[in-house]
Design a protein around this motif. Structure first.
Motif, PDB file in Angstrom:
ATOM      1  N   ALA A   9      30.471  31.552  40.293  1.00 19.54           N
ATOM      2  CA  ALA A   9      30.533  31.827  41.738  1.00 19.54           C
ATOM      3  C   ALA A   9      30.467  33.319  42.043  1.00 19.54           C
ATOM      4  O   ALA A   9      30.015  33.722  43.127  1.00 19.54           O
ATOM      5  CB  ALA A   9      31.821  31.232  42.328  1.00 19.54           C
ATOM      6  N   THR A  10      30.882  34.152  41.094  1.00 16.52           N
ATOM      7  CA  THR A  10      30.862  35.596  41.340  1.00 16.52           C
ATOM      8  C   THR A  10      29.441  36.144  41.435  1.00 16.52           C
ATOM      9  O   THR A  10      29.239  37.225  41.982  1.00 16.52           O
ATOM     10  CB  THR A  10      31.619  36.341  40.224  1.00 16.52           C
ATOM     11  N   ARG A  11      28.472  35.388  40.927  1.00 15.47           N
ATOM     12  CA  ARG A  11      27.081  35.864  40.994  1.00 15.47           C
ATOM     13  C   ARG A  11      26.549  35.843  42.413  1.00 15.47           C
ATOM     14  O   ARG A  11      25.563  36.527  42.720  1.00 15.47           O
ATOM     15  CB  ARG A  11      26.198  34.988  40.100  1.00 15.47           C
ATOM     16  N   ALA A  12      27.197  35.072  43.273  1.00 16.92           N
ATOM     17  CA  ALA A  12      26.754  34.992  44.672  1.00 16.92           C
ATOM     18  C   ALA A  12      27.593  35.878  45.588  1.00 16.92           C
ATOM     19  O   ALA A  12      27.528  35.747  46.814  1.00 16.92           O
ATOM     20  CB  ALA A  12      26.837  33.536  45.147  1.00 16.92           C
ATOM     21  N   TYR A  13      28.383  36.777  45.013  1.00 23.31           N
ATOM     22  CA  TYR A  13      29.229  37.658  45.828  1.00 23.31           C
ATOM     23  C   TYR A  13      28.382  38.517  46.771  1.00 23.31           C
ATOM     24  O   TYR A  13      27.283  38.963  46.405  1.00 23.31           O
ATOM     25  CB  TYR A  13      30.046  38.572  44.931  1.00 23.31           C
ATOM     26  N   THR A  14      28.914  38.742  47.940  1.00 21.35           N
ATOM     27  CA  THR A  14      28.302  39.698  48.860  1.00 21.35           C
ATOM     28  C   THR A  14      28.537  41.109  48.325  1.00 21.35           C
ATOM     29  O   THR A  14      29.334  41.316  47.397  1.00 21.35           O
ATOM     30  CB  THR A  14      28.920  39.580  50.255  1.00 21.35           C
ATOM     31  N   ALA A  15      27.868  42.071  48.933  1.00 21.66           N
ATOM     32  CA  ALA A  15      28.043  43.463  48.508  1.00 21.66           C
ATOM     33  C   ALA A  15      29.505  43.896  48.664  1.00 21.66           C
ATOM     34  O   ALA A  15      30.064  44.591  47.801  1.00 21.66           O
ATOM     35  CB  ALA A  15      27.128  44.377  49.318  1.00 21.66           C
ATOM     36  N   ALA A  16      30.145  43.448  49.738  1.00 22.66           N
ATOM     37  CA  ALA A  16      31.544  43.810  49.977  1.00 22.66           C
ATOM     38  C   ALA A  16      32.459  43.184  48.928  1.00 22.66           C
ATOM     39  O   ALA A  16      33.381  43.835  48.414  1.00 22.66           O
ATOM     40  CB  ALA A  16      31.974  43.373  51.370  1.00 22.66           C
ATOM     41  N   GLN A  17      32.205  41.924  48.591  1.00 21.74           N
ATOM     42  CA  GLN A  17      33.009  41.252  47.566  1.00 21.74           C
ATOM     43  C   GLN A  17      32.812  41.904  46.201  1.00 21.74           C
ATOM     44  O   GLN A  17      33.762  42.055  45.430  1.00 21.74           O
ATOM     45  CB  GLN A  17      32.643  39.765  47.498  1.00 21.74           C
ATOM     46  N   LEU A  18      31.572  42.283  45.920  1.00 25.00           N
ATOM     47  CA  LEU A  18      31.283  42.934  44.641  1.00 25.00           C
ATOM     48  C   LEU A  18      31.994  44.285  44.556  1.00 25.00           C
ATOM     49  O   LEU A  18      32.607  44.616  43.529  1.00 25.00           O
ATOM     50  CB  LEU A  18      29.778  43.121  44.480  1.00 25.00           C
ATOM     51  N   ASP A  19      31.936  45.054  45.632  1.00 26.77           N
ATOM     52  CA  ASP A  19      32.620  46.354  45.655  1.00 26.77           C
ATOM     53  C   ASP A  19      34.114  46.183  45.446  1.00 26.77           C
ATOM     54  O   ASP A  19      34.751  46.961  44.728  1.00 26.77           O
ATOM     55  CB  ASP A  19      32.362  47.069  46.986  1.00 26.77           C
ATOM     56  N   SER A  20      34.684  45.167  46.085  1.00 24.59           N
ATOM     57  CA  SER A  20      36.111  44.914  45.946  1.00 24.59           C
ATOM     58  C   SER A  20      36.479  44.538  44.516  1.00 24.59           C
ATOM     59  O   SER A  20      37.496  44.994  43.969  1.00 24.59           O
ATOM     60  CB  SER A  20      36.537  43.796  46.910  1.00 24.59           C
ATOM     61  N   THR A  21      35.630  43.727  43.874  1.00 21.92           N
ATOM     62  CA  THR A  21      35.886  43.319  42.490  1.00 21.92           C
ATOM     63  C   THR A  21      35.814  44.512  41.545  1.00 21.92           C
ATOM     64  O   THR A  21      36.665  44.685  40.668  1.00 21.92           O
ATOM     65  CB  THR A  21      34.867  42.243  42.059  1.00 21.92           C
ATOM     66  N   VAL A  22      34.790  45.343  41.720  1.00 22.91           N
ATOM     67  CA  VAL A  22      34.653  46.542  40.884  1.00 22.91           C
ATOM     68  C   VAL A  22      35.858  47.458  41.082  1.00 22.91           C
ATOM     69  O   VAL A  22      36.396  48.027  40.122  1.00 22.91           O
ATOM     70  CB  VAL A  22      33.343  47.284  41.217  1.00 22.91           C
ATOM     71  N   SER A  23      36.313  47.578  42.334  1.00 19.05           N
ATOM     72  CA  SER A  23      37.485  48.401  42.620  1.00 19.05           C
ATOM     73  C   SER A  23      38.721  47.867  41.912  1.00 19.05           C
ATOM     74  O   SER A  23      39.498  48.630  41.318  1.00 19.05           O
ATOM     75  CB  SER A  23      37.712  48.460  44.131  1.00 19.05           C
ATOM     76  N   ASP A  24      38.915  46.543  41.953  1.00 13.86           N
ATOM     77  CA  ASP A  24      40.079  45.942  41.293  1.00 13.86           C
ATOM     78  C   ASP A  24      40.027  46.145  39.784  1.00 13.86           C
ATOM     79  O   ASP A  24      41.047  46.437  39.141  1.00 13.86           O
ATOM     80  CB  ASP A  24      40.158  44.449  41.611  1.00 13.86           C
ATOM     81  N   LEU A  25      38.843  46.002  39.194  1.00 16.57           N
ATOM     82  CA  LEU A  25      38.702  46.234  37.754  1.00 16.57           C
ATOM     83  C   LEU A  25      39.002  47.694  37.414  1.00 16.57           C
ATOM     84  O   LEU A  25      39.644  47.998  36.394  1.00 16.57           O
ATOM     85  CB  LEU A  25      37.296  45.868  37.293  1.00 16.57           C
ATOM     86  N   GLY A  26      38.566  48.586  38.278  1.00 11.80           N
ATOM     87  CA  GLY A  26      38.870  49.998  38.078  1.00 11.80           C
ATOM     88  C   GLY A  26      40.361  50.276  38.145  1.00 11.80           C
ATOM     89  O   GLY A  26      40.903  51.062  37.348  1.00 11.80           O
ATOM     90  N   HIS A  27      41.046  49.607  39.078  1.00 12.89           N
ATOM     91  CA  HIS A  27      42.497  49.772  39.180  1.00 12.89           C
ATOM     92  C   HIS A  27      43.189  49.298  37.908  1.00 12.89           C
ATOM     93  O   HIS A  27      44.152  49.918  37.438  1.00 12.89           O
ATOM     94  CB  HIS A  27      43.037  48.994  40.378  1.00 12.89           C
ATOM     95  N   ILE A  28      42.723  48.190  37.353  1.00 12.07           N
ATOM     96  CA  ILE A  28      43.326  47.677  36.120  1.00 12.07           C
ATOM     97  C   ILE A  28      43.215  48.718  35.006  1.00 12.07           C
ATOM     98  O   ILE A  28      44.194  49.024  34.308  1.00 12.07           O
ATOM     99  CB  ILE A  28      42.654  46.358  35.693  1.00 12.07           C
TER     100      ILE A  28
END
Length: 346
Positions: free
Chosen positions: A253-272
């Protein structure tokens, strides 16, 4: 109707003002307490500070949007300014410089510290959010400061905080630090060799105590010799990219993420990665464990399952299996996550 005479009485109405984004009414509540005889310090610490903490909690629970949180914070800043203008204390002590760490944007808590110091007679210069270390040192050299008070709200900034503390110390200016970023009990301030104050009154007392201000133990960072922290920082970009690829593989399901969802996911991974690095810097896995609990709470309130975080922690543990302290911190984080989610580690 009689106006509230205590901060506790005024608190519910003040929160309503923040919720309604009613700046003038919020200022009236604070000034009304001053007119009723409540000291300005108590208005700041017993009304503005706890209300702002509740603002942050409402954002974390997804009850308020970022816009609502920003509006409320702006109003709180205006209230602090109004209280300070009403009090108008005359300085009797030396200059104290108050600033946020480089990269730290939560400026209201140190602003409250600055105003409490001002109320207690210090000549205060408040430099605000995210002050680069070189600029702060340049300012300290230009002005004869009795002390500098540095704020850090997020533990992820601790490596930067240490460099800033050392830069101030080399300028022969005593440093006091505070904020949640140093731990609820100040443990990470002590690890960095800095004097810590849990709140504004404590900071004022410490700054006034010349002997205590200079009685600071050395930093305890011998563990950095293993190079795990430096290696993790160097690999940050690659780690985020590989974790994102792993999520796309395991969660289609993550392959269909919008640009905003993708940015948020990358941000969360960066926080980790960044909180993991901070935990390595101070050699305390609880820093990372606390962050994982906070992150899971934030994401689940927004409809993201804890299992998604666990997938990323497992990925990082596999990729970084040759880093003993990293593996330990990730294991501790996973254990806390899974316990909260009612599962056991696989």
């Amino acid at each position: 109707m009689t106006a509230p005479a205590t901060a506790a009485d005024a608190y519910p109405g003040y929160l309503d003002c923040l919720a309604d984004a009613d700046e003038y009414a919020a200022i009236d509540v604070a000034l009304g307490l001053l007119d009723a005889g409540l000291p300005a310090e108590r208005v700041l610490l017993d009304l503005v500070a706890p209300a702002q903490a509740e603002v942050g909690e409402r954002w974390a629970r997804n009850e308020w949007s970022v816009a609502q949180e920003h509006a409320a914070t702006h109003i709180s800043e205006r209230v602090v300014a109004a209280v300070a203008a009403h009090a108008r204390p005359q300085p009797t002590g030396g200059r104290v410089v108050v600033a946020c760490m480089d990269g730290e944007w939560h400026a209201l808590p140190p602003r409250l510290v600055a105003e409490v110091l001002r109320l207690r007679g210090w000549q205060v210069t408040f430099l605000g959010a995210s002050v680069p270390a070189a600029h702060l040192v340049s300012y300290l050299r230009r002005h004869d400061a009795h002390a500098v008070a540095l704020a850090c709200a997020l533990p992820v900034r601790l490596p930067h905080a240490h460099r800033m503390i050392e830069a101030c110390r080399r300028s022969d200016v005593p440093v006091v630090v505070g904020g949640r970023g140093f731990g609820a009990d100040g443990r990470w301030a002590r690890r960095l060799g800095a004097a810590w104050a849990p709140d504004a009154p404590s900071a004022a007392e410490l700054i006034a105590d010349e002997r205590a201000l200079h009685r600071v133990p050395p930093a305890q960072l011998a563990h950095l010799a293993d190079d795990e922290y430096a290696s993790l920082v160097r690999r940050r970009g690659d780690l985020i990219d590989s974790a994102l690829a792993d999520l796309r593989e395991r969660v289609p399901a993550t392959r269909a993420y919008t640009a905003a969802q993708l940015d948020s996911t990358v941000s969360d991974l960066g926080h980790i990665v960044d909180f993991l690095a901070a935990a390595l810097y101070v050699d305390d896995a609880s820093l990372f464990t606390n962050f994982v609990g906070w992150l899971v709470g934030i994401l689940t309130s927004r409809g993201v399952p804890a299992a998604a975080v666990d997938l990323s922690l497992r990925h990082f543990a596999g990729v970084l299996r040759d880093f003993p302290r990293v593996v330990h911190a990730l294991a501790q984080g996973r254990a806390a996550l899974l316990a909260a989610d009612g599962r056991t580690a696989a």
